[in-house]
Design an enzyme around this catalytic site. Sequence first.
Site, PDB file in Angstrom:
ATOM      1  CB  CYS A 235      68.712  44.617  58.708  1.00  0.00           C
ATOM      2  SG  CYS A 235      68.088  42.953  57.918  1.00  0.00           S
ATOM      3  CB  SER A 236      65.234  47.656  57.884  1.00  0.00           C
ATOM      4  OG  SER A 236      65.907  47.083  56.811  1.00  0.00           O
ATOM      5  CB  CYS A 237      63.162  41.531  57.708  1.00  0.00           C
ATOM      6  SG  CYS A 237      65.032  41.200  57.136  1.00  0.00           S
TER       7      CYS A 237
END
Lengths: 213, 113
Positions: free
Chosen positions: A118-120
């Site tokens: 995702c986009s951590c």
Amino acid sequence: MHDDHGHGHHHGEHDHGRHAASSPEVRVEALEDLLVERGLADRERIDATIQRFEHDIGPMIGARLVAEAWADAGLRRRLLTDADAVVADMDIRGAEIEHIEVKANEPGVHNVVVCTLCSCYPWALLGLPPNWYKSPEYRARVVREPRVVLAEMGLDLEADTELRVWDSSSETRFLVLPERPAGTEGWSVERLAELVTRDSMIGVARVTDPGGR
Amino acid sequence: MSIDLLEGTPAAPPRDNGELVFSEPWQARAFGLAADLVEGDHFTWDEFREHLIEAIAAAGTPVDDGEAPEPWDYYRCWLTALECAVGDRGLLGGEAVADRAATYASRPAGHDH
């Protein structure tokens, strides 16, 4: 902000009625209003959060940390072994929800960060991630062909440099400690921090030395 | 999205972002709303992240339903994850949200309140 309404809601910014029920504008508005009406969300807290991420949290926080580590070998050691403690000592807000590990670049070793699923991202130190970091292309390709991706982004590494790709997760967020450029001996932390870019702390750029090399 | 008046002046923070954090107001609302629900203990970031991973994976999968695929959009995935998290925790019924969205969508153009 150019918001004439104290609560920063989107009234006045939209031509209401021109969005379909399935549009994100309308879906968000419906969700927010219902949650606020039921006391589950708070409009002013939402405004404050947005304000914070748009204005107060950003790469300058990470840059300061990097500059301090460059200037202080003891701090650098602690940062690399227990970044959470250093961040807590520096009273960086929002860091309590993230476990952060710092990876140091050094001669022959380069680190780069991604979140494949995702986009951590280390929000407390860098703010919200840039669009390219969230893109499917970067997330997939930097793992498969990191050297090519970095070269495309303008970072050419020596052929014998070991490249380490760190995949972020909800458990661990990574920050790259770039190499301190030559020609900065005796600089103040403030001056050093101005050299440190967001991209260098994700690992897709170097900190260029003041001579411009 | 509004541009901060301080931007480009010495008073602006050296963010070096090169881009605005949110490109449209609804993205900021969706972000702030999710953060607020986490802060209010209605769900955790970990739960939210699971929904976000699913939404992102689904967005990358072409669907053959005759409709043109939407271009990849991170905050649309974020919004889908938010709706899933809200539904999962039973904070709002799906029908209530759909009804309200339909009401808002039928407002006359330019109507504000």
